[in-house]
Design a protein around this motif. Structure first.
Motif, PDB file in Angstrom:
ATOM      1  N   HIS A 198      43.613  39.462  56.052  1.00 25.09           N
ATOM      2  CA  HIS A 198      42.468  39.887  55.032  1.00 25.09           C
ATOM      3  C   HIS A 198      42.746  39.983  53.432  1.00 25.09           C
ATOM      4  CE1 HIS A 198      39.990  41.499  58.301  1.00 25.09           C
ATOM      5  NE2 HIS A 198      40.975  41.912  58.978  1.00 25.09           N
ATOM      6  N   ARG A 199      44.178  39.815  53.233  1.00 25.12           N
ATOM      7  CA  ARG A 199      44.467  40.059  51.968  1.00 25.12           C
ATOM      8  C   ARG A 199      43.717  39.126  50.891  1.00 25.12           C
ATOM      9  NH1 ARG A 199      46.625  43.357  48.014  1.00 25.12           N
ATOM     10  NH2 ARG A 199      48.406  42.485  46.952  1.00 25.12           N
ATOM     11  N   TRP A 200      43.863  37.983  51.284  1.00 27.73           N
ATOM     12  CA  TRP A 200      43.147  36.979  50.316  1.00 27.73           C
ATOM     13  C   TRP A 200      41.955  37.188  50.056  1.00 27.73           C
ATOM     14  CZ3 TRP A 200      43.804  33.654  46.872  1.00 27.73           C
ATOM     15  CH2 TRP A 200      42.895  32.618  46.426  1.00 27.73           C
ATOM     16  N   THR A 201      40.952  37.710  51.113  1.00 26.17           N
ATOM     17  CA  THR A 201      39.332  37.843  50.669  1.00 26.17           C
ATOM     18  C   THR A 201      39.537  39.266  49.897  1.00 26.17           C
ATOM     19  OG1 THR A 201      39.346  38.818  52.929  1.00 26.17           O
ATOM     20  CG2 THR A 201      38.477  36.419  52.548  1.00 26.17           C
ATOM     21  N   ASP A 202      40.428  39.983  50.230  1.00 26.00           N
ATOM     22  CA  ASP A 202      40.575  41.554  49.470  1.00 26.00           C
ATOM     23  C   ASP A 202      40.494  41.303  47.938  1.00 26.00           C
ATOM     24  OD1 ASP A 202      39.868  42.754  51.834  1.00 26.00           O
ATOM     25  OD2 ASP A 202      41.764  43.388  52.274  1.00 26.00           O
ATOM     26  N   LEU A 203      41.594  40.198  47.870  1.00 25.30           N
ATOM     27  CA  LEU A 203      41.976  39.888  46.596  1.00 25.30           C
ATOM     28  C   LEU A 203      40.968  39.323  45.552  1.00 25.30           C
ATOM     29  CD1 LEU A 203      45.731  38.753  46.942  1.00 25.30           C
ATOM     30  CD2 LEU A 203      44.880  40.801  45.730  1.00 25.30           C
ATOM     31  N   VAL A 204      40.235  38.298  46.341  1.00 25.92           N
ATOM     32  CA  VAL A 204      39.047  37.578  45.772  1.00 25.92           C
ATOM     33  C   VAL A 204      37.844  38.593  45.456  1.00 25.92           C
ATOM     34  CG1 VAL A 204      37.336  35.649  46.177  1.00 25.92           C
ATOM     35  CG2 VAL A 204      39.908  35.427  46.662  1.00 25.92           C
ATOM     36  N   ARG A 205      37.705  39.413  46.472  1.00 23.54           N
ATOM     37  CA  ARG A 205      36.431  40.217  46.492  1.00 23.54           C
ATOM     38  C   ARG A 205      36.553  41.273  45.416  1.00 23.54           C
ATOM     39  NH1 ARG A 205      37.065  42.323  50.982  1.00 23.54           N
ATOM     40  NH2 ARG A 205      37.978  44.362  50.477  1.00 23.54           N
ATOM     41  N   ASN A 206      37.878  41.699  44.980  1.00 22.44           N
ATOM     42  CA  ASN A 206      38.061  42.777  44.151  1.00 22.44           C
ATOM     43  C   ASN A 206      38.565  42.161  42.474  1.00 22.44           C
ATOM     44  OD1 ASN A 206      37.898  45.442  45.321  1.00 22.44           O
ATOM     45  ND2 ASN A 206      39.254  44.605  46.703  1.00 22.44           N
ATOM     46  N   GLY A 207      38.452  40.775  42.461  1.00 23.83           N
ATOM     47  CA  GLY A 207      38.836  39.992  41.140  1.00 23.83           C
ATOM     48  C   GLY A 207      40.406  40.155  41.069  1.00 23.83           C
ATOM     49  N   LYS A 208      41.180  40.307  41.989  1.00 20.68           N
ATOM     50  CA  LYS A 208      42.602  40.447  41.559  1.00 20.68           C
ATOM     51  C   LYS A 208      43.331  39.245  41.989  1.00 20.68           C
ATOM     52  CE  LYS A 208      42.364  44.693  40.244  1.00 20.68           C
ATOM     53  NZ  LYS A 208      42.958  45.352  38.866  1.00 20.68           N
ATOM     54  N   ALA A 209      42.869  38.045  42.578  1.00 20.16           N
ATOM     55  CA  ALA A 209      43.573  37.106  43.035  1.00 20.16           C
ATOM     56  C   ALA A 209      44.543  36.197  42.076  1.00 20.16           C
ATOM     57  CB  ALA A 209      42.224  36.173  43.908  1.00 20.16           C
ATOM     58  N   VAL A 210      43.726  35.801  40.985  1.00 20.07           N
ATOM     59  CA  VAL A 210      44.308  35.217  39.883  1.00 20.07           C
ATOM     60  C   VAL A 210      45.713  36.043  39.512  1.00 20.07           C
ATOM     61  CG1 VAL A 210      44.111  34.137  37.539  1.00 20.07           C
ATOM     62  CG2 VAL A 210      42.279  33.965  39.406  1.00 20.07           C
ATOM     63  N   GLU A 211      45.425  37.102  38.936  1.00 23.12           N
ATOM     64  CA  GLU A 211      46.531  37.760  38.427  1.00 23.12           C
ATOM     65  C   GLU A 211      47.764  38.204  39.474  1.00 23.12           C
ATOM     66  OE1 GLU A 211      46.000  42.280  37.918  1.00 23.12           O
ATOM     67  OE2 GLU A 211      44.219  41.438  37.497  1.00 23.12           O
ATOM     68  N   THR A 212      47.220  38.511  40.628  1.00 27.07           N
ATOM     69  CA  THR A 212      48.236  38.796  41.742  1.00 27.07           C
ATOM     70  C   THR A 212      49.259  37.694  42.228  1.00 27.07           C
ATOM     71  OG1 THR A 212      46.856  40.677  42.698  1.00 27.07           O
ATOM     72  CG2 THR A 212      48.409  39.872  44.029  1.00 27.07           C
ATOM     73  N   LEU A 213      48.400  36.322  42.284  1.00 24.16           N
ATOM     74  CA  LEU A 213      49.159  35.252  42.751  1.00 24.16           C
ATOM     75  C   LEU A 213      50.141  34.750  41.835  1.00 24.16           C
ATOM     76  CD1 LEU A 213      46.385  33.816  45.146  1.00 24.16           C
ATOM     77  CD2 LEU A 213      48.445  34.943  45.903  1.00 24.16           C
ATOM     78  N   ASN A 214      49.475  34.787  40.489  1.00 30.28           N
ATOM     79  CA  ASN A 214      50.518  34.195  39.586  1.00 30.28           C
ATOM     80  C   ASN A 214      51.599  35.234  39.208  1.00 30.28           C
ATOM     81  OD1 ASN A 214      49.163  31.983  38.590  1.00 30.28           O
ATOM     82  ND2 ASN A 214      47.381  32.940  37.273  1.00 30.28           N
ATOM     83  N   ALA A 215      51.491  36.199  39.315  1.00 27.08           N
ATOM     84  CA  ALA A 215      52.681  37.335  39.340  1.00 27.08           C
ATOM     85  C   ALA A 215      53.538  37.024  40.447  1.00 27.08           C
ATOM     86  CB  ALA A 215      52.184  38.554  39.438  1.00 27.08           C
TER      87      ALA A 215
END
Length: 297
Positions: free
Chosen positions: A235-252
């Motif tokens: 679920h983690r990937w879709t949770d990050l995308v849904r909440n607009g956090k995917a880019v910053e989280t994965l780059n970090a």
């Protein structure tokens, strides 16, 4: 449950409709099992917390699961974890060592969170070339790497030994659970400014994990709870995308990993919004001139 996810993921979010669907689920006699680890046991398939899980059946009918062999470290003695002698050192995707937890993930759990030892284990042993022989399996809680030994974290939440046949279990795969519905409802309410209404659903899940109640529900603590409650359930990937956090989280995450592993190229983990969706295959674009390639490809 799926409809609620859809309402909360569409370009124009519809939280009011998602709230209706999720509140309906709270009236359907689902309950949380007292012990988090028991949720994933093959003896508790389709339990009172299970909304939907992929069904597997051990045997020779072609309906068995084998993901636990892939999730433990690649080793010469699988019996140390699975209770069945064998090896998962085959090549390619038919080997072990996949989907390994990171140190950052282990360290992210709150002190006293019962989900940490239930979800993650540590295999300690000796590495000789490509061969890893396990000498002991321990909890990650307060774990200190022993001198002169190799260790690997692995997903523990689906491991219920002993097993009887290699690569052949009746372990089901959880897709939607009631705790996930409670946390999605908490997220939905917070997004609507109903933080006080969200708090009981959030704390209900934390109580089962052995954690103290929070004083308020926020975007961040609901997201953190979802990360740990639903860890390794895809679920983690879709949770990050849904909440607009995917880019910053994965780059970090990439920055941290590149500091640890020199073999990662500087261009790796360069995540942009364009990379949140795949390219349309070039063959399809050539066949259908009405298709327009996705941005950035």
């Amino acid at each position: 449950m799926l409809l609620a996810y859809a309402y909360m993921s569409k370009p124009t979010r519809d939280y009011a409709k998602a709230e209706t669907e999720l509140l309906d689920i709270t009236k359907m006699n689902y309950t949380l099992l007292p012990n988090y680890s028991d949720v994933f046991s093959p003896t508790n398939k389709n339990n009172s917390e299970s909304i939907f899980e992929v069904q597997y059946k051990a045997g020779n009918d072609g309906q068995q699961s084998d993901f636990i062999w892939r999730f433990i470290p690649k080793t010469t003695n699988t019996e140390a974890i699975l209770g069945l002698h064998g090896t998962n050192q085959r090549g390619g995707i038919t080997s072990g060592g996949w989907n390994a937890p990171t140190q950052e993930m282990v360290s992210s759990y709150e002190s006293g969170d019962k989900r940490l030892p239930a979800s993650i284990g540590v295999a300690i042993g000796t590495q000789t070339g490509d061969s890893f022989t396990i000498s002991s399996v321990v909890s990650p809680v307060n774990f200190t790497p022993p001198a002169g030994k190799t260790f690997y974290y692995f997903i523990n939440k689906y491991v219920f030994p002993p097993y009887t046949v290699e690569w052949n279990t009746d372990q089901n795969w959880p897709v939607y659970r009631y705790s996930g519905a409670l946390l999605l409802l908490a997220e939905c309410l917070v997004k609507q400014g109903k933080n006080a209404e969200a708090l009981p659903y959030l704390n209900q899940v934390r109580k089962r994990a052995g954690l103290p109640n929070l004083a308020s529900a926020t975007d961040d603590n609901v997201a953190s709870e979802m990360r740990h409650e639903l860890a390794f359930e895809n679920h983690r990937w879709t949770d990050l995308v849904r909440n607009g956090k995917a880019v910053e989280t994965l780059n970090a995450k990439g920055k941290q990993l590149k500091s640890l592993y020199g073999w990662l190229l500087p261009a790796s983990f360069n995540v942009t919004n364009n990379r949140l969706i795949y390219a349309i295959p070039s063959r399809e674009v050539q066949i259908n001139s009405n298709l327009v390639q996705n941005p950035g490809y």
